[in-house]
Design a protein around this motif. Structure first.
Motif, PDB file in Angstrom:
ATOM      1  N   HIS A   1       0.872  -1.289   0.023  1.00  0.00           N
ATOM      2  CA  HIS A   1       0.069   0.105   0.036  1.00  0.00           C
ATOM      3  C   HIS A   1       0.761   1.225  -0.097  1.00  0.00           C
ATOM      4  O   HIS A   1       1.983   1.282   0.593  1.00  0.00           O
ATOM      5  N   VAL A   2       0.529   2.277  -0.662  1.00  0.00           N
ATOM      6  CA  VAL A   2       1.278   3.511  -0.690  1.00  0.00           C
ATOM      7  C   VAL A   2       1.342   4.351   0.546  1.00  0.00           C
ATOM      8  O   VAL A   2       2.413   5.053   0.663  1.00  0.00           O
ATOM      9  N   MET A   3       0.388   4.283   1.215  1.00  0.00           N
ATOM     10  CA  MET A   3       0.464   5.122   2.656  1.00  0.00           C
ATOM     11  C   MET A   3       0.959   6.454   2.659  1.00  0.00           C
ATOM     12  O   MET A   3       1.775   6.808   3.350  1.00  0.00           O
ATOM     13  N   GLU A   4       0.267   7.084   1.698  1.00  0.00           N
ATOM     14  CA  GLU A   4       0.592   8.559   1.610  1.00  0.00           C
ATOM     15  C   GLU A   4       0.100   9.416   2.761  1.00  0.00           C
ATOM     16  O   GLU A   4      -1.153   9.168   3.213  1.00  0.00           O
ATOM     17  N   THR A   5       0.715  10.603   3.319  1.00  0.00           N
ATOM     18  CA  THR A   5       0.389  11.065   4.314  1.00  0.00           C
ATOM     19  C   THR A   5      -0.450  12.556   4.106  1.00  0.00           C
ATOM     20  O   THR A   5      -1.363  12.871   4.968  1.00  0.00           O
ATOM     21  N   GLY A   6      -0.382  12.815   3.006  1.00  0.00           N
ATOM     22  CA  GLY A   6      -1.211  13.830   2.459  1.00  0.00           C
ATOM     23  C   GLY A   6      -0.345  15.320   2.643  1.00  0.00           C
ATOM     24  O   GLY A   6      -0.888  16.509   2.636  1.00  0.00           O
TER      25      GLY A   6
ATOM     26  N   LYS B   1       2.013  20.087  -6.579  1.00  0.00           N
ATOM     27  CA  LYS B   1       0.756  19.846  -5.850  1.00  0.00           C
ATOM     28  C   LYS B   1       0.830  19.016  -4.703  1.00  0.00           C
ATOM     29  O   LYS B   1       1.589  17.920  -4.881  1.00  0.00           O
ATOM     30  N   VAL B   2       0.203  18.985  -3.977  1.00  0.00           N
ATOM     31  CA  VAL B   2      -0.083  18.169  -2.697  1.00  0.00           C
ATOM     32  C   VAL B   2      -0.539  16.668  -2.988  1.00  0.00           C
ATOM     33  O   VAL B   2      -1.559  16.617  -3.757  1.00  0.00           O
ATOM     34  N   ILE B   3       0.264  15.644  -2.720  1.00  0.00           N
ATOM     35  CA  ILE B   3      -0.351  14.300  -3.061  1.00  0.00           C
ATOM     36  C   ILE B   3      -1.387  13.940  -2.196  1.00  0.00           C
ATOM     37  O   ILE B   3      -1.081  14.037  -0.722  1.00  0.00           O
ATOM     38  N   PRO B   4      -2.664  13.689  -2.412  1.00  0.00           N
ATOM     39  CA  PRO B   4      -3.784  13.602  -1.323  1.00  0.00           C
ATOM     40  C   PRO B   4      -3.314  12.413  -0.355  1.00  0.00           C
ATOM     41  O   PRO B   4      -2.685  11.451  -0.692  1.00  0.00           O
ATOM     42  N   ALA B   5      -3.830  12.395   0.870  1.00  0.00           N
ATOM     43  CA  ALA B   5      -3.888  11.359   1.762  1.00  0.00           C
ATOM     44  C   ALA B   5      -4.355  10.282   1.203  1.00  0.00           C
ATOM     45  O   ALA B   5      -5.612   9.987   0.534  1.00  0.00           O
ATOM     46  N   HIS B   6      -3.799   8.846   1.444  1.00  0.00           N
ATOM     47  CA  HIS B   6      -4.127   7.537   1.090  1.00  0.00           C
ATOM     48  C   HIS B   6      -3.515   6.607   2.060  1.00  0.00           C
ATOM     49  O   HIS B   6      -2.282   6.177   1.604  1.00  0.00           O
ATOM     50  N   PHE B   7      -4.156   6.082   2.997  1.00  0.00           N
ATOM     51  CA  PHE B   7      -3.638   5.216   3.912  1.00  0.00           C
ATOM     52  C   PHE B   7      -4.644   4.219   4.538  1.00  0.00           C
ATOM     53  O   PHE B   7      -5.779   4.486   4.570  1.00  0.00           O
ATOM     54  N   ILE B   8      -3.995   3.190   5.119  1.00  0.00           N
ATOM     55  CA  ILE B   8      -4.870   2.352   5.759  1.00  0.00           C
ATOM     56  C   ILE B   8      -5.292   2.713   6.938  1.00  0.00           C
ATOM     57  O   ILE B   8      -4.430   3.103   7.934  1.00  0.00           O
ATOM     58  N   GLN B   9      -6.402   2.724   7.144  1.00  0.00           N
ATOM     59  CA  GLN B   9      -7.037   2.998   8.581  1.00  0.00           C
ATOM     60  C   GLN B   9      -7.359   1.827   9.584  1.00  0.00           C
ATOM     61  O   GLN B   9      -7.275   1.969  10.715  1.00  0.00           O
TER      62      GLN B   9
END
Length: 104
Positions: free
Chosen positions: A24-29, A38-46
């Motif tokens: 998983h990429v687990m991006e912080t935002g 541009k800011v990379i949107p948050a994308h993470f396992i919750q």
């Protein structure tokens, strides 16, 4: 079969040792794209849930502090060889995956 999860559940002594790798990429935002700025949107396992024979043995709420492609390792008692084990996750964008395994 899960596309993002590699899992191993083995008996070691009197406990079951679980090791899992989740792709998983687990991006912080908080990071910016180097090309566009541009800011990379948050994308993470919750949520991460682990079940032994249908009963929850471990659950976790993750956030942006977890690294990309997280590795998870834990052990629990009360299992035996041949029992069923399942790991599942859900992320903040509604994606999910699950993997089943037989304890060896």
């Amino acid at each position: 079969m899960a596309k993002s999860i590699k899992i191993r559940a083995r008996m070691k002594g009197g406990t079951c040792e679980v090791k899992a790798l989740i792709k998983h990429v687990m991006e912080t935002g908080l990071r910016k794209d180097k090309k566009t700025g541009k800011v990379i949107p948050a994308h993470f396992i919750q949520e991460v849930n682990c079940e032994h024979n249908g009963k929850t043995v471990m659950s976790a709420n993750w956030g942006t502090a977890v690294s990309a492609n997280p590795y998870l390792s834990f052990s629990f008692s009360g299992a035996k060889k041949g029992d069923k084990f399942k790991l599942s996750w859900k992320d903040n964008m509604g994606n999910s995956d699950a993997a089943d395994s037989v304890i060896k």
